[in-house]
Each structure stands twice: as C-alpha cells, then as structure tokens.
Scaffold this motif. Structure first.
Motif, PDB file in Angstrom:
ATOM      1  N   LEU A 119       0.849  -1.187   0.000  1.00 44.51           N
ATOM      2  CA  LEU A 119       0.000   0.000   0.000  1.00 44.51           C
ATOM      3  C   LEU A 119       0.884   1.238   0.000  1.00 44.51           C
ATOM      4  CD1 LEU A 119      -2.706  -1.036   2.626  1.00 44.51           C
ATOM      5  CD2 LEU A 119      -2.804  -1.205   0.133  1.00 44.51           C
ATOM      6  N   PRO A 120       0.418   2.328  -0.594  1.00 43.38           N
ATOM      7  CA  PRO A 120       1.179   3.571  -0.564  1.00 43.38           C
ATOM      8  C   PRO A 120       1.046   4.222   0.814  1.00 43.38           C
ATOM      9  CG  PRO A 120      -0.836   3.877  -1.810  1.00 43.38           C
ATOM     10  CD  PRO A 120      -0.781   2.428  -1.429  1.00 43.38           C
ATOM     11  N   ALA A 121       1.758   3.650   1.768  1.00 45.30           N
ATOM     12  CA  ALA A 121       1.634   4.062   3.168  1.00 45.30           C
ATOM     13  C   ALA A 121       2.934   3.742   3.886  1.00 45.30           C
ATOM     14  CB  ALA A 121       0.462   3.313   3.812  1.00 45.30           C
ATOM     15  N   TRP A 186      -0.775  -5.081   1.134  1.00 45.24           N
ATOM     16  CA  TRP A 186      -2.165  -5.149   0.720  1.00 45.24           C
ATOM     17  C   TRP A 186      -2.766  -6.435   1.254  1.00 45.24           C
ATOM     18  CZ3 TRP A 186      -3.745  -7.853  -4.244  1.00 45.24           C
ATOM     19  CH2 TRP A 186      -5.132  -7.751  -4.483  1.00 45.24           C
ATOM     20  N   VAL A 187      -3.953  -6.319   1.820  1.00 44.70           N
ATOM     21  CA  VAL A 187      -4.702  -7.488   2.279  1.00 44.70           C
ATOM     22  C   VAL A 187      -5.946  -7.561   1.395  1.00 44.70           C
ATOM     23  CG1 VAL A 187      -5.904  -8.578   4.199  1.00 44.70           C
ATOM     24  CG2 VAL A 187      -3.862  -7.186   4.646  1.00 44.70           C
ATOM     25  N   ALA A 189      -9.452  -8.051  -0.143  1.00 44.29           N
ATOM     26  CA  ALA A 189     -10.808  -8.138   0.401  1.00 44.29           C
ATOM     27  C   ALA A 189     -10.900  -7.788   1.873  1.00 44.29           C
ATOM     28  CB  ALA A 189     -11.408  -9.525   0.148  1.00 44.29           C
ATOM     29  N   ALA A 190      -9.920  -7.039   2.387  1.00 46.90           N
ATOM     30  CA  ALA A 190      -9.913  -6.703   3.824  1.00 46.90           C
ATOM     31  C   ALA A 190     -11.103  -5.817   4.211  1.00 46.90           C
ATOM     32  CB  ALA A 190      -8.614  -6.005   4.195  1.00 46.90           C
ATOM     33  N   GLY A 191     -11.627  -5.058   3.277  1.00 46.71           N
ATOM     34  CA  GLY A 191     -12.707  -4.148   3.597  1.00 46.71           C
ATOM     35  C   GLY A 191     -14.101  -4.743   3.492  1.00 46.71           C
ATOM     36  N   ARG A 192     -14.214  -6.002   3.224  1.00 46.31           N
ATOM     37  CA  ARG A 192     -15.527  -6.624   3.047  1.00 46.31           C
ATOM     38  C   ARG A 192     -16.192  -6.943   4.368  1.00 46.31           C
ATOM     39  NH1 ARG A 192     -14.570 -10.889  -1.927  1.00 46.31           N
ATOM     40  NH2 ARG A 192     -14.023  -9.320  -3.479  1.00 46.31           N
ATOM     41  N   GLY A 193     -15.437  -6.926   5.426  1.00 40.80           N
ATOM     42  CA  GLY A 193     -16.029  -7.244   6.738  1.00 40.80           C
ATOM     43  C   GLY A 193     -16.159  -8.733   6.948  1.00 40.80           C
ATOM     44  N   GLY A 194     -16.559  -9.104   8.128  1.00 44.43           N
ATOM     45  CA  GLY A 194     -16.593 -10.518   8.438  1.00 44.43           C
ATOM     46  C   GLY A 194     -17.911 -11.007   8.722  1.00 44.43           C
TER      47      GLY A 194
END
Length: 194
Positions: A119-121, A186-187, A189-194
C-alpha cells in the motif's frame, strides 16, 4: 544562464505560454501539460525530501534527480522541429536513464523480495515517495501520449527516464519503510467485513 528579475510578465494572460523556441501554445496544450506534470513530479520529490534527509542512500540521488527533472522539462519545452536552433537544446541522455537503473539495482539489492502488493503508506518518507511515484506515472502517460501525436517528437530517452524514475521512487519508498519497520502490505478483500 537564467536571469529572472521580473516574475510576472503578463504575456500569459491570454491563456498561452511560450515554449523554449518562442512558439506560443495554449496552457492546456499536451506538451505544456507534459512538462508541467514533470515540474509537479519535481515538487512532490521536494516534499518527500523533507523526510529523507536521514536516509542518505535515498536523499542524495533525489537531489540529482530534481536537477534531471529540470533537464527533462527543458527537453520537453523545446520541441524538435527539424529546423536548426541558434543553441544546443538540453536533452535527456541515455546515461541519465542508466544512472537511475544503477540506483534501482543498488537499493533493491538490500530489500526482501515482494510476495504481495504494498500500500502507498508507512513512514512519512515512504508515503510522500509514493505520491511522487504516482505523479511521475501521470507525467509518463502524458509524455507517451504527446509522443504519439502527429508532428510531436519526444526522445525515447525522455520516456525511459520517467518510466525508470517511477520504478526508482517505488524502490525508495520500500527502503524508507524498511528503515521504519517494513512495508504496509495489501490485504485482499480486507474491507468486506466478516
């Protein structure tokens, strides 16, 4: 030698600007956009350098690159027309591209291989180097587009320089993050929630 005694000239008030040859073009002209975005790349590198001073392996090449980017801006602001000029125009040369390649190889040699996108971080230096990288990619796209226009000649070295520079800025961001704990991976689908 450049002498700038007066900053405003009013000659651009009509929406045009002068190329190095004296030819006037609209300020949104593709050539003007291309060298303007090279200038923007240079400015973002200047901001990144606020955070790279302690990293001499990064900061010293960046100082050289900022000068190269002025060379590139001069190159792009002086279109080849086939007509002789009264002066030898400043052009990017293959040796400048080769120097960037050596920087990439030297800096990348000490990094762990990537097994994921990053990620650009991360550290402030890395984050700003990523911004510089993305602006450089935009400059590259504009220069490539310009080179495809009828009557517009851009040297292959100019295109290669921007392509290699964006790669170098990526490697430098990784070096900056390595000094501050590592890349931010980068992870998927990390933002899809659980």
């Amino acid at each position: 030698m450049v002498v700038l005694n007066r900053i405003y000239t009013r000659t651009g008030d009509d929406g045009t600007t002068a190329l190095s040859t004296g030819e006037r073009r609209r300020k949104y002209d593709l050539r003007v956009s291309a060298y303007g975005t090279v200038d923007e790349t240079n400015a973002t590198i200047g901001v990144a350098r606020l955070h790279t001073g302690a990293l001499a392996a990064i900061d010293a090449p960046l100082a050289r690159i900022q000068n190269d980017l002025f060379d590139l801006g001069a190159d792009l602001a002086t279109p080849e027309t086939g007509e002789a000029l009264a002066y030898e125009p400043l052009r990017i040369v293959p040796a400048q591209v080769e120097l960037i390649e050596r920087d990439i190889d030297r800096l990348n040699a000490g990094l762990k291989p990537l097994r994921s996108f990053v990620l650009p971080a991360g550290s402030p230096a890395a984050a700003h180097l990523h911004v510089a990288r993305t602006v450089c990619r935009r400059a590259e796209r504009l220069v490539v587009e310009l080179s495809g226009q009828p009557g517009e000649i851009v040297s292959p070295a100019a295109v290669k320089y921007l392509n290699r520079l964006s790669d170098l800025l990526f490697v430098m961001s990784r070096v900056a993050n390595a000094a501050a704990g590592g890349d931010v991976l980068w992870v998927p689908a990390a933002g899809r929630g659980g």
